[in-house]
Design an enzyme around this catalytic site. Sequence first.
Site, short mmCIF file in Angstrom:
data_model
loop_
_atom_site.label_atom_id
_atom_site.label_comp_id
_atom_site.label_asym_id
_atom_site.label_seq_id
_atom_site.Cartn_x
_atom_site.Cartn_y
_atom_site.Cartn_z
N ASP A 166 4.68 -0.93 -13.87
CA ASP A 166 5.23 -1.59 -12.68
C ASP A 166 5.86 -2.93 -13.03
O ASP A 166 6.96 -3.26 -12.58
CB ASP A 166 4.13 -1.79 -11.64
CG ASP A 166 3.55 -0.48 -11.14
OD1 ASP A 166 4.16 0.57 -11.40
OD2 ASP A 166 2.47 -0.52 -10.52
N GLY A 200 0.79 -1.22 0.00
CA GLY A 200 0.00 0.00 0.00
C GLY A 200 0.82 1.27 0.00
O GLY A 200 0.28 2.36 0.17
N TYR A 209 -8.18 5.89 -9.48
CA TYR A 209 -7.27 5.57 -10.57
C TYR A 209 -8.06 5.34 -11.86
O TYR A 209 -7.72 5.87 -12.92
CB TYR A 209 -6.46 4.33 -10.21
CG TYR A 209 -5.35 4.00 -11.17
CD1 TYR A 209 -4.04 4.34 -10.90
CD2 TYR A 209 -5.62 3.32 -12.35
CE1 TYR A 209 -3.01 4.02 -11.77
CE2 TYR A 209 -4.61 2.99 -13.25
CZ TYR A 209 -3.31 3.34 -12.95
OH TYR A 209 -2.31 3.01 -13.83
N GLU A 245 -3.23 -8.51 -12.89
CA GLU A 245 -3.62 -7.38 -12.04
C GLU A 245 -4.93 -6.76 -12.52
O GLU A 245 -5.80 -6.43 -11.72
CB GLU A 245 -2.51 -6.33 -12.01
CG GLU A 245 -2.80 -5.18 -11.09
CD GLU A 245 -1.58 -4.68 -10.34
OE1 GLU A 245 -1.65 -3.55 -9.83
OE2 GLU A 245 -0.58 -5.41 -10.25
#
Length: 395
Positions: free
Chosen positions: A185, A135, A237, A173
């Site tokens: 990422d 996080g 997001y 993801e």
Amino acid sequence: MSGTAAGTARLDALAAAARTGFAARFEAIPDGLWSAPGRVNLIGEHTDYNQGLALPLAIDRTTVAAAALRHDGQVRVSTVLEGKYDGVRVPAADISPGSVSGWAAYPLGVVWAFARRGFPVPGLDLQLETDVPVGAGLSSSAAVECAVAAALNDLLGARLGLAELATLCQQAENQMAGAPTGILDQTASLGGRTGHALLVDFRSGAARPVPLRLEEHALRLLVIDTKVSHAHAGGGYAERRRDCERAAEQLGLDSLRGLTAPGLDAAEARLDAAAFRRARHVVGENRRVEETVQLLEAADPAAIGPLLSQSHTSLRDDFEVSCPELDLAVDTACRHGALGARLTGGGFGGSAIALVPAASAAKVGTAVVNAFRNAGLVAPEIFPVSPAAGAARLA
């Protein structure tokens, strides 16, 4: 202890814990150990899903996966949460979007993605150990995904390249964990290089290392984990991504990469206010990435500080993904000796980074901790990171 030595010691400890945990949970010896690092995005935020430019670096905070194939169709995944083992067991054939939630969606999502790619898993035992803060905006999820992907790539003999593995991890993801992230990422975690950042062009798919030279210039890159947890699976997001897609559509572009600085004035008249601010951030951020690379390749890393701070201002005002804790961390660091600072990662919490002279690192850290205490906030965790190598087999 140098940053490199400290990172090696942490990795050795994680590897030992993964072996021990695997033996305790599964009463067996793993087929091997694989690692994948977290990442810091030096600059280039929210540009990946806009086919733009970014400059991430893999860091010396890592996830280690101890893994062994099974042949009974069962997948068992274990990790340590809050000092206790936590695990799931599920038939490989039953893994699909919506079938699992929580932390296990990330490793099981990779199992699912490999099966979709034509590499079904006959069964798997998996023990995960990590020192990537969860996080904190340092991509703990991608570190898990990439460690598992590296393991399966070897165990299944898939021989997939970096780009294919990154895509599989992104699919895990996006579709299993429900987080609509780009591929930055995973690209950084798989392709990192010691001492370097990675310039990634998300339109062409090209990536190349860029030397950072921080230590030889007596610089440190500090992570300031605000302890404000964020999750890409949340709505903010996804909303920013939709804003960017709407802006590109209204301008008749495939993506905002096609918009340049000279075209911003004309674009303003065609976009709603929110879409224009998002577009202005993306255009400016791509330019800042290019300028940062030029300075780094000219062996002038100290000069990138103002670009980091400009990036934060744009993320705060135009992209609106900062928060009071991130702003406090950035402002305090810059007032007490940082050359520049910015939030890193998707925002809405997580971490900031600060580029500081090595001699000022302790002073900057103390000032930020004091500022949080005076504001009545939870104390941040502050630590240096070094650019590290990407995913690899350890044993």
